[in-house]
Design a protein around this motif. Structure first.
Motif, PDB file in Angstrom:
ATOM      1  N   GLU A  32       1.040  -1.066   0.231  1.00  0.00           N
ATOM      2  CA  GLU A  32      -0.306   0.176  -0.347  1.00  0.00           C
ATOM      3  C   GLU A  32       0.424   1.208  -0.338  1.00  0.00           C
ATOM      4  O   GLU A  32       1.342   1.643   0.436  1.00  0.00           O
ATOM      5  CB  GLU A  32      -1.231   0.306   1.495  1.00  0.00           C
ATOM      6  N   HIS A  58     -18.314   8.588   3.363  1.00  0.00           N
ATOM      7  CA  HIS A  58     -18.971   7.108   3.331  1.00  0.00           C
ATOM      8  C   HIS A  58     -20.004   6.005   3.637  1.00  0.00           C
ATOM      9  O   HIS A  58     -19.423   6.123   5.251  1.00  0.00           O
ATOM     10  CB  HIS A  58     -17.381   5.725   3.178  1.00  0.00           C
ATOM     11  N   ILE A  59     -20.871   5.808   3.269  1.00  0.00           N
ATOM     12  CA  ILE A  59     -21.816   4.971   4.351  1.00  0.00           C
ATOM     13  C   ILE A  59     -22.154   4.015   3.561  1.00  0.00           C
ATOM     14  O   ILE A  59     -22.351   4.164   2.441  1.00  0.00           O
ATOM     15  CB  ILE A  59     -23.234   6.150   3.709  1.00  0.00           C
ATOM     16  N   ASP A 219       5.463   1.603  -2.977  1.00  0.00           N
ATOM     17  CA  ASP A 219       4.390   1.736  -4.312  1.00  0.00           C
ATOM     18  C   ASP A 219       5.283   1.118  -5.224  1.00  0.00           C
ATOM     19  O   ASP A 219       6.477   0.309  -4.995  1.00  0.00           O
ATOM     20  CB  ASP A 219       4.860   3.020  -5.039  1.00  0.00           C
ATOM     21  N   ALA A 220       4.125  -0.324  -5.287  1.00  0.00           N
ATOM     22  CA  ALA A 220       4.504  -1.370  -6.451  1.00  0.00           C
ATOM     23  C   ALA A 220       4.644  -1.235  -7.369  1.00  0.00           C
ATOM     24  O   ALA A 220       5.316  -1.869  -7.288  1.00  0.00           O
ATOM     25  CB  ALA A 220       2.626  -1.729  -6.267  1.00  0.00           C
ATOM     26  N   TYR A 364     -17.970   1.737  -8.328  1.00  0.00           N
ATOM     27  CA  TYR A 364     -18.236   0.581  -7.857  1.00  0.00           C
ATOM     28  C   TYR A 364     -18.610   1.531  -6.254  1.00  0.00           C
ATOM     29  O   TYR A 364     -17.708   2.058  -6.341  1.00  0.00           O
ATOM     30  CB  TYR A 364     -17.353  -0.363  -7.222  1.00  0.00           C
ATOM     31  N   ILE A 366     -18.919   0.517  -2.371  1.00  0.00           N
ATOM     32  CA  ILE A 366     -18.527  -0.401  -0.913  1.00  0.00           C
ATOM     33  C   ILE A 366     -18.905  -1.946  -1.434  1.00  0.00           C
ATOM     34  O   ILE A 366     -17.950  -2.850  -1.807  1.00  0.00           O
ATOM     35  CB  ILE A 366     -18.784  -0.484  -0.220  1.00  0.00           C
TER      36      ILE A 366
HETATM   37  P1  FAD Z   1     -10.002   2.341  -3.254  1.00  0.00           P
HETATM   38  O1  FAD Z   1     -10.088   2.239  -1.760  1.00  0.00           O
HETATM   39  O2  FAD Z   1      -8.814   3.400  -3.828  1.00  0.00           O
HETATM   40  O3  FAD Z   1      -8.746   1.685  -2.631  1.00  0.00           O
HETATM   41  C1  FAD Z   1      -7.309   1.466  -3.653  1.00  0.00           C
HETATM   42  C2  FAD Z   1      -5.639   1.714  -3.154  1.00  0.00           C
HETATM   43  O4  FAD Z   1      -4.719   1.373  -3.247  1.00  0.00           O
HETATM   44  C3  FAD Z   1      -5.528   3.079  -2.275  1.00  0.00           C
HETATM   45  O5  FAD Z   1      -5.013   2.495  -0.904  1.00  0.00           O
HETATM   46  C4  FAD Z   1      -4.119   3.383  -3.108  1.00  0.00           C
HETATM   47  O6  FAD Z   1      -3.205   3.916  -2.201  1.00  0.00           O
HETATM   48  C5  FAD Z   1      -3.774   2.063  -3.647  1.00  0.00           C
HETATM   49  N1  FAD Z   1      -2.198   1.980  -4.279  1.00  0.00           N
HETATM   50  C6  FAD Z   1      -3.264   2.444  -5.734  1.00  0.00           C
HETATM   51  N2  FAD Z   1      -1.832   2.716  -7.161  1.00  0.00           N
HETATM   52  C7  FAD Z   1      -0.791   1.028  -5.881  1.00  0.00           C
HETATM   53  C8  FAD Z   1       0.895   1.463  -5.865  1.00  0.00           C
HETATM   54  N3  FAD Z   1       1.301   1.962  -7.239  1.00  0.00           N
HETATM   55  N4  FAD Z   1       1.277   0.788  -4.897  1.00  0.00           N
HETATM   56  C9  FAD Z   1       0.659   0.612  -3.680  1.00  0.00           C
HETATM   57  N5  FAD Z   1      -1.101   0.557  -3.760  1.00  0.00           N
HETATM   58  C10 FAD Z   1      -1.553   2.039  -4.677  1.00  0.00           C
HETATM   59  N6  FAD Z   1     -18.873   3.943  -1.528  1.00  0.00           N
HETATM   60  C11 FAD Z   1     -19.769   3.522  -0.287  1.00  0.00           C
HETATM   61  O7  FAD Z   1     -20.668   2.473  -0.855  1.00  0.00           O
HETATM   62  N7  FAD Z   1     -20.898   4.411  -0.017  1.00  0.00           N
HETATM   63  C12 FAD Z   1     -20.773   6.181   0.008  1.00  0.00           C
HETATM   64  O8  FAD Z   1     -21.072   6.385   0.601  1.00  0.00           O
HETATM   65  C13 FAD Z   1     -19.340   6.139  -0.746  1.00  0.00           C
HETATM   66  N8  FAD Z   1     -18.679   7.636  -0.505  1.00  0.00           N
HETATM   67  C14 FAD Z   1     -18.034   7.874  -1.624  1.00  0.00           C
HETATM   68  C15 FAD Z   1     -17.676   9.060  -1.359  1.00  0.00           C
HETATM   69  C16 FAD Z   1     -16.310   9.509  -2.093  1.00  0.00           C
HETATM   70  C17 FAD Z   1     -15.435  10.747  -2.472  1.00  0.00           C
HETATM   71  C18 FAD Z   1     -15.833   8.377  -3.685  1.00  0.00           C
HETATM   72  C19 FAD Z   1     -14.773   9.193  -4.326  1.00  0.00           C
HETATM   73  C20 FAD Z   1     -16.216   7.095  -3.173  1.00  0.00           C
HETATM   74  C21 FAD Z   1     -17.465   6.900  -2.235  1.00  0.00           C
HETATM   75  N9  FAD Z   1     -18.047   5.833  -2.276  1.00  0.00           N
HETATM   76  C22 FAD Z   1     -18.731   4.945  -1.649  1.00  0.00           C
HETATM   77  C23 FAD Z   1     -17.321   3.840  -3.484  1.00  0.00           C
HETATM   78  C24 FAD Z   1     -15.851   3.634  -2.208  1.00  0.00           C
HETATM   79  O9  FAD Z   1     -15.132   4.397  -2.101  1.00  0.00           O
HETATM   80  C25 FAD Z   1     -15.011   2.714  -3.004  1.00  0.00           C
HETATM   81  O10 FAD Z   1     -16.404   1.699  -3.930  1.00  0.00           O
HETATM   82  C26 FAD Z   1     -14.453   2.095  -2.336  1.00  0.00           C
HETATM   83  O11 FAD Z   1     -13.106   2.539  -2.100  1.00  0.00           O
HETATM   84  C27 FAD Z   1     -13.603   1.121  -3.643  1.00  0.00           C
HETATM   85  O12 FAD Z   1     -12.555   0.582  -2.930  1.00  0.00           O
HETATM   86  P2  FAD Z   1     -10.953  -0.164  -3.998  1.00  0.00           P
HETATM   87  O13 FAD Z   1     -10.125  -0.623  -2.745  1.00  0.00           O
HETATM   88  O14 FAD Z   1     -11.618  -0.386  -4.849  1.00  0.00           O
HETATM   89  O15 FAD Z   1     -10.234   1.240  -4.083  1.00  0.00           O
END
Ligand code: FAD
Ligand code: UDP
Length: 382
Positions: A32, A58-59, A219-220, A364, A366
């Motif tokens: 991460e 986030h809800i 960073d990966a 997507y 959550i």
């Molecule tokens: P992320 O949570 O973005 O995780 C990806 C991770 O990968 C990050 O920590 C990043 O730092 C890491 N990463 C990236 N590149 C690298 C690299 N090269 N090397 C190492 N690490 C890396 N969903 C809901 O269901 N309810 C809500 O109310 C809601 N509100 C939201 C509000 C906002 C403002 C946003 C932007 C999104 C919201 N969402 C909500 C959506 C929710 O945030 C996502 O569905 C969820 O976070 C997706 O998870 P993920 O693991 O795909 O991505």
């Protein structure tokens, strides 16, 4: 040493890690780049002791019972049903626009007439995307559609996306339909709530398994290399699975150009007062440069008299500059074609998997990403 390597510790990465470790008996490494777990769902206490969401509100909400039950292994829930109002020149009206909003806007008598028309056209409890409502030939329904378009969607969408509702992918504005219902809820799914102690403790429990190792601040792209059908990890050939949940264009140094995203500036403000606004989230749909204000206490149920913290969200284009975060993929034909070119670079690497909001360039929630993560784990574990 590791059976699988997972890039990113948001919901996508953390759920796959848990499944491969617990069900598959695997030794798993999560890489991460931030200094914390939880991805964009990360929350923490601010200097005044209020639980805040660093990357926007986030809800949790879902109709997928198995996802609710899965996450319930790692948290209890604060029973919260999300309601949002729009601030329209100082008046608050429920969003999504529903039959209660109709009454507030049109008054009892006119609203009763429009209500019957809407119910007989679409049916009670139906969800009508604003772009569909605007296609209705009936003059009175068109007037309602124009009101909703102008007062709820147009300015908010211009701020959020820099484009009009009809210029962005229709699925985006359809997330907040016109509701032929008296329900003031922002979401209609049966399972809704906030992790009782917060999202970060939920992640701590999810990752609390002996064969999960988390490397923060890493960073990966510095550690993982693809070459001639082989994956290299820290210079050595790696024959296990890699699950990548970051932006795929950046992994390939944006060799075909940057995938466009929208980003956000979050401005937190603290007030020595009990309340700031009537609901946890107020959308600013006709004025201001920010799209919405969130008052955290009202989301989490935290009791903190005489103190409250809010956040304002200012949308900005993502330029890739250091420190900027790509929050929203911009789904359209050109961008999907560019995304497909990056995916093609992975041909010949069957052990390299893309998962998550960034890696799949998808909008997507959550629950959807937890579901996808569980499915990928099922597939990998046979
Ligand atoms: P992320 O949570 O973005 O995780 C990806 C991770 O990968 C990050 O920590 C990043 O730092 C890491 N990463 C990236 N590149 C690298 C690299 N090269 N090397 C190492 N690490 C890396 N969903 C809901 O269901 N309810 C809500 O109310 C809601 N509100 C939201 C509000 C906002 C403002 C946003 C932007 C999104 C919201 N969402 C909500 C959506 C929710 O945030 C996502 O569905 C969820 O976070 C997706 O998870 P993920 O693991 O795909 O991505
Ligand atoms: N939207 C709007 N006005 C609102 C709420 C939403 O125009 O009051 C539109 C806007 O284009 C937004 C989209 O609907 O990007 C989806 O809204 P949602 O609340 O689901 O966005 P998110 O919480 O994912 O940022």
């Amino acid at each position: 040493m590791y059976d699988s390597i997972i890039v990113g510790c948001g919901f996508a990465g953390a759920v796959v890690a848990r499944e491969l470790a617990e069900r598959g008996g695997q030794n798993v490494c999560i890489i991460e780049k931030r200094n914390h777990i939880g991805g964009n769902c990360y929350d923490l206490y601010d200097d005044e002791g209020i639980l805040i969401h660093q990357y926007g509100p986030h809800i949790f909400h879902t109709s997928k019972q198995h996802v609710y039950e899965y996450l319930s292994r790692f948290t209890q829930w604060y029973d919260y049903k999300h309601e949002v109002v729009a601030n329209i020149h100082g008046e608050y009206i429920p969003v999504p626009f529903n039959l209660n909003t109709l009454k507030l806007v049109y008054g009892e008598e006119k609203a009763a007439e429009l209500r019957e028309k809407l119910i007989s056209t679409y049916g009670m409890e139906s969800r009508v995307p604003i772009l569909k409502l605007r296609e209705n030939p009936d003059k009175e329904i068109q007037q309602v559609a124009d009101y909703v378009y102008e007062n709820i969607f147009l300015h908010y969408t211009l701020k959020q996306w820099g484009q009009k509702p009809e210029e962005i992918d229709p699925s985006v504005s359809a997330r907040v339909p016109v509701l032929i219902s008296e329900d003031n809820g922002y979401f209609q799914e049966p399972y809704q709530g906030m992790p009782l102690e917060g999202f970060t403790p939920l992640f701590e429990k999810l990752l609390d398994f002996p064969s999960i190792n988390v490397m923060l601040d890493t960073d990966a792209s510095q550690l993982i290399r693809l070459e001639e059908g082989k994956i290299y990890f820290d210079g050595e050939e790696f024959t296990g699975q890699v699950i990548f949940t970051g932006p795929i264009d950046e992994f390939f140094s944006c060799c075909y150009g940057q995938l466009p995203y929208r980003s956000l500036n979050f401005v937190f403000e603290h007030y020595e007062q009990s309340d700031y606004q009537p609901k946890a989230v107020v959308n600013y749909t006709v004025s201001e440069d920010y799209t919405r204000i969130t008052e955290f206490k009202k989301l989490t149920g935290q009791k903190m008299p005489e103190h409250t913290t809010i956040v304002k969200e200012y949308p900005i284009p993502y330029t890739g500059m250091n420190g900027e975060i790509p929050y929203y993929s911009i789904v359209n034909d050109d961008n999907m074609a560019l995304y497909a070119k990056y995916v093609q670079l992975l041909e010949g690497y069957p052990n390299f998997h893309l998962l998550g909001r960034l890696a799949e360039y998808k909008y997507y929630n959550i629950d959807a990403i937890v579901d996808e993560a569980l499915k990928l784990a099922d597939k990998l574990l046979g």
